[in-house]
Write a protein that holds these residues in place. Structure first.
Motif, mmCIF file in Angstrom:
data_model
loop_
_atom_site.group_PDB
_atom_site.id
_atom_site.type_symbol
_atom_site.label_atom_id
_atom_site.label_comp_id
_atom_site.label_asym_id
_atom_site.label_seq_id
_atom_site.Cartn_x
_atom_site.Cartn_y
_atom_site.Cartn_z
ATOM 1 N N ASP A 168 0.853 -1.185 0.000
ATOM 2 C CA ASP A 168 0.000 0.000 0.000
ATOM 3 C C ASP A 168 0.894 1.241 0.000
ATOM 4 O O ASP A 168 1.707 1.416 0.911
ATOM 5 C CB ASP A 168 -0.881 -0.022 1.249
ATOM 6 C CG ASP A 168 -1.857 1.153 1.325
ATOM 7 O OD1 ASP A 168 -1.700 2.122 0.573
ATOM 8 O OD2 ASP A 168 -2.771 1.079 2.182
ATOM 9 N N PHE B 201 0.342 4.194 0.864
ATOM 10 C CA PHE B 201 0.155 5.028 2.049
ATOM 11 C C PHE B 201 1.026 4.567 3.211
ATOM 12 O O PHE B 201 1.428 5.373 4.053
ATOM 13 C CB PHE B 201 -1.318 5.024 2.478
ATOM 14 C CG PHE B 201 -1.579 5.862 3.697
ATOM 15 C CD1 PHE B 201 -1.697 7.249 3.586
ATOM 16 C CD2 PHE B 201 -1.673 5.293 4.961
ATOM 17 C CE1 PHE B 201 -1.913 8.043 4.708
ATOM 18 C CE2 PHE B 201 -1.890 6.066 6.091
ATOM 19 C CZ PHE B 201 -2.022 7.448 5.962
ATOM 20 N N THR B 202 1.324 3.278 3.261
ATOM 21 C CA THR B 202 2.107 2.740 4.375
ATOM 22 C C THR B 202 3.475 3.399 4.458
ATOM 23 O O THR B 202 3.907 3.836 5.529
ATOM 24 C CB THR B 202 2.245 1.213 4.229
ATOM 25 O OG1 THR B 202 0.945 0.621 4.224
ATOM 26 C CG2 THR B 202 3.063 0.623 5.359
ATOM 27 N N SER C 230 3.165 7.279 5.179
ATOM 28 C CA SER C 230 2.900 7.641 6.577
ATOM 29 C C SER C 230 4.126 7.469 7.463
ATOM 30 O O SER C 230 4.227 8.102 8.519
ATOM 31 C CB SER C 230 1.746 6.796 7.122
ATOM 32 O OG SER C 230 2.088 5.411 7.112
ATOM 33 N N ASN D 105 3.493 -4.387 7.367
ATOM 34 C CA ASN D 105 3.157 -3.037 7.834
ATOM 35 C C ASN D 105 1.786 -2.598 7.345
ATOM 36 O O ASN D 105 1.070 -1.862 8.046
ATOM 37 C CB ASN D 105 4.220 -2.035 7.370
ATOM 38 C CG ASN D 105 5.574 -2.300 7.990
ATOM 39 O OD1 ASN D 105 5.689 -2.512 9.178
ATOM 40 N ND2 ASN D 105 6.610 -2.300 7.160
ATOM 41 N N ASP D 106 1.418 -3.037 6.148
ATOM 42 C CA ASP D 106 0.086 -2.706 5.621
ATOM 43 C C ASP D 106 -0.996 -3.231 6.556
ATOM 44 O O ASP D 106 -1.942 -2.518 6.913
ATOM 45 C CB ASP D 106 -0.124 -3.343 4.238
ATOM 46 C CG ASP D 106 0.854 -2.836 3.199
ATOM 47 O OD1 ASP D 106 1.155 -1.631 3.205
ATOM 48 O OD2 ASP D 106 1.315 -3.649 2.379
ATOM 49 N N ASN E 141 -0.150 -2.105 10.720
ATOM 50 C CA ASN E 141 -0.154 -0.669 11.018
ATOM 51 C C ASN E 141 -1.241 0.100 10.270
ATOM 52 O O ASN E 141 -2.101 0.744 10.882
ATOM 53 C CB ASN E 141 1.209 -0.055 10.699
ATOM 54 C CG ASN E 141 2.312 -0.656 11.530
ATOM 55 O OD1 ASN E 141 2.075 -1.208 12.595
ATOM 56 N ND2 ASN E 141 3.542 -0.557 11.050
ATOM 57 N N THR E 142 -1.204 0.026 8.942
ATOM 58 C CA THR E 142 -2.116 0.850 8.146
ATOM 59 C C THR E 142 -3.568 0.420 8.306
ATOM 60 O O THR E 142 -4.465 1.266 8.355
ATOM 61 C CB THR E 142 -1.717 0.790 6.660
ATOM 62 O OG1 THR E 142 -0.359 1.238 6.530
ATOM 63 C CG2 THR E 142 -2.609 1.671 5.806
ATOM 64 N N TYR E 143 -3.807 -0.882 8.405
ATOM 65 C CA TYR E 143 -5.200 -1.331 8.501
ATOM 66 C C TYR E 143 -5.694 -1.446 9.938
ATOM 67 O O TYR E 143 -6.742 -0.909 10.285
ATOM 68 C CB TYR E 143 -5.385 -2.672 7.790
ATOM 69 C CG TYR E 143 -6.848 -2.991 7.552
ATOM 70 C CD1 TYR E 143 -7.534 -2.434 6.468
ATOM 71 C CD2 TYR E 143 -7.551 -3.820 8.414
ATOM 72 C CE1 TYR E 143 -8.883 -2.693 6.268
ATOM 73 C CE2 TYR E 143 -8.896 -4.088 8.228
ATOM 74 C CZ TYR E 143 -9.563 -3.524 7.146
ATOM 75 O OH TYR E 143 -10.905 -3.770 6.948
ATOM 76 N N THR F 64 -3.656 2.142 12.830
ATOM 77 C CA THR F 64 -4.158 3.499 12.569
ATOM 78 C C THR F 64 -5.579 3.478 12.013
ATOM 79 O O THR F 64 -6.293 4.477 12.090
ATOM 80 C CB THR F 64 -3.259 4.239 11.561
ATOM 81 O OG1 THR F 64 -3.333 3.583 10.295
ATOM 82 C CG2 THR F 64 -1.809 4.241 12.029
ATOM 83 N N ARG G 126 -7.155 2.810 6.523
ATOM 84 C CA ARG G 126 -7.770 2.148 5.374
ATOM 85 C C ARG G 126 -9.098 1.468 5.706
ATOM 86 O O ARG G 126 -9.827 1.079 4.801
ATOM 87 C CB ARG G 126 -6.799 1.128 4.790
ATOM 88 C CG ARG G 126 -5.610 1.733 4.049
ATOM 89 C CD ARG G 126 -6.034 2.530 2.848
ATOM 90 N NE ARG G 126 -4.893 2.880 1.997
ATOM 91 C CZ ARG G 126 -4.960 3.684 0.951
ATOM 92 N NH1 ARG G 126 -6.120 4.260 0.635
ATOM 93 N NH2 ARG G 126 -3.873 3.942 0.230
#
Length: 374
Positions: free
Chosen positions: A140, A142-143, A146, A191-192, A195-197, A200, A203
Motif C-alpha cells: 500500500d 500510504f504505508t 505515513s 506493515n500494511d 499498522n495501516t489497517y 491506525t 484504510r
C-alpha cells in the motif's frame, strides 16, 4: 571442493620443521575453506545465480533508512547490531544479520547484502546484488508515505537506477545475463496489515471489509511484479506475510490484559496470503518464462513461536529488548535494558525475530524452494 596449493616437488627434500609448517598451513587452509562453504547450497551444473536483489520492509532492510532523518523507522544505533560483525549497528532491524544477508551467504555469493542507498557502496557490489528494502514500507503506497520511508514505487525507481549503473560497470550483455539469472526477493505486507489497517485504521474507512483491502494490496503488488518483470526479472521469490497476531507488539496492543494472540490479525494475514498465492499462479501463466514463487514463511515461523522450547528457546512472547512487549526502533535504545542472552529469545524487539530465528528459517526455505527458480 578443490584446494589449489603449490606442493613441493618432493616431501623428502623438506626439513622436519619445514614439513611441519607445510602441514599446518595445509590444515589451516582446509579449515578456512570448509568454514566459508559450510552453509552454501549446491546449484545444478550450468546453473548460475550471480546476484540477489531484495525489495521489502524492515525484515530485509540492511540500512537504507539510516540517513533518512524524517523517519523514526531507523535502528543504526545500539543495541541493534550488537551481535553483528564488530558489534556495529548498521541499520538492520535485528541483533545481527537479517534474511537478506543469510540468503546471499547460503548461496555462496557474499557475506552481507549491502544497502543500495549507501554513500559508501562499492561499485563492485552491484554485480552480486544489493538491497532496496526500507523499514516501514508496504504494498500500500500510504504505508510508506505515513512512515516517511522508501515506497514500493521508490524502490522500483532505485532498481532502475541500479540497472543503469550496472550497465556502466559491466556492459549491456553482462547486465542482461545478471538481470535474467538474479534471484529477486520481495518481502512486504506486514506493515500494511498491522499498522495501516489495524493500528491506525486509516484504510478501514475505505475498506471496511479486509478482503477488499487485501485485493487493493494485491493490485499494487501485481503492478510491481509486472514492472520488474519488464526490466528483466524472471526468478522472483515472494514471501508471504508472517503470523502477525503472535508478535509481541501486536499481543500488547490488541491482546488484552493477558496479551493473547490477536486472532483477527492472523485471520487477515491468512486471507491475504491465500489471495497472494493465487495471484502469483495467475501471473506465472500470463508472463512468459516467469518463475514467481510463493514462499511460505508463515507456517515455519509460527511453529518456532508456538513450539519455541522445541527449538531451544525459553521465551516466545516477548522480545529481548526492554520489557519485550512494546519496545521497537526508538524505544529500543542504548538506555534500554536487555535480556541476558538473546539466544534464548524468539524475538529481538517487539516486532522482529532474532538472528538465531532467521538462521533457523532461511536455510530450510532456500533448500525447499531454490529448485523452483532454476
Amino acid at each position: 571442493m578443490f584446494l589449489f596449493m603449490k606442493f613441493p616437488p618432493s616431501f623428502s627434500s623438506l626439513s622436519p620443521s619445514s614439513l611441519f609448517r607445510f602441514i599446518v598451513l595445509f590444515i589451516i587452509t582446509v579449515l578456512i575453506v570448509c568454514e566459508k562453504t559450510r552453509a552454501v547450497v549446491k546449484l545444478p551444473p550450468n546453473v548460475s545465480v550471480p546476484a540477489v536483489l531484495v525489495f521489502g520492509d524492515s525484515i530485509m532492510d540492511t540500512g537504507n533508512n539510516n540517513n533518512n532523518l524524517a523517519t523514526t523507522a531507523r535502528c543504526n544505533y545500539p543495541p541493534y547490531g550488537k551481535d553483528f560483525k564488530g558489534g556495529i549497528p548498521t541499520g538492520r532491524f535485528s541483533n545481527g544479520k537479517v534474511p537478506s544477508d543469510l540468503i546471499v551467504e547460503e548461496l555462496g555469493i557474499k557475506e552481507f547484502l549491502p544497502p543500495y542507498v549507501d554513500s559508501k557502496l562499492e561499485p563492485g557490489e552491484l554485480a552480486t546484488g544489493v538491497c532496496f528494502a526500507s523499514g516501514g514500507a508496504g504494498y500500500d503506497p500510504f504505508t510508506a508515505q505515513s512512515s516517511f520511508t522508501i515506497s514500493l514505487s521508490g524502490q522500483l525507481g532505485l532498481f532502475r537506477e541500479y540497472i543503469g549503473k550496472l550497465k556502466a560497470a559491466v556492459g549491456e550483455e553482462r547486465t542482461k545475463f545478471i538481470l535474467k539469472n538474479t534471484l529477486y526477493i520481495v518481502v512486504l505486507g506486514s506493515n500494511d496489515i498491522s499498522n495501516t489497517y489495524f493500528l491506525t485504521r486509516v484504510r478501514q474507512l475505505q475498506y471496511p471489509n479486509f478482503s477488499a483491502y487485501a485485493d487493493f494490496m494485491l493490485s499494487s503488488a501485481s503492478t510491481f511484479f509486472k514492472e520488474i518483470y519488464g526490466e528483466g526479472a524472471r526468478r522472483i521469490a515472494v514471501f508471504n506475510v508472517p503470523p502477525l497476531g503472535y508478535l509481541p507488539s501486536q499481543r500488547t496492543i490488541g491482546g488484552g490484559i493477558r496479551r493473547d494472540v490477536v486472532v483477527k490479525i492472523n485471520d487477515a494475514v491468512q486471507i491475504f496470503n491465500t489471495k497472494l498465492s493465487k495471484q502469483l499462479e495467475s501471473l506465472n501463466h500470463d508472463l512468459p518464462d516467469s518463475r514467481m514463487v510463493y514462499v511460505d514463511v508463515y507456517n515455519p515461523l509460527l511453529d518456532i513461536i508456538v513450539n519455541y522450547q522445541k527449538y531451544g528457546y525459553k521465551v516466545g512472547d516477548r522480545g529481548c529488548c526492554g520489557t519485550g512487549t512494546i519496545e521497537v526502533v526508538l524505544l529500543c535504545n542504548r538506555f534500554t535494558p536487555l535480556c541476558s542472552n538473546d539466544l534464548e529469545y524468539v524475538f529481538w524487539d517487539s516486532f522482529h525475530p532474532t538472528e538465531s530465528v532467521y538462521k533457523k528459517l532461511i536455510s530450510p526455505v532456500i533448500g525447499k524452494y531454490l529448485n523452483k527458480f532454476l
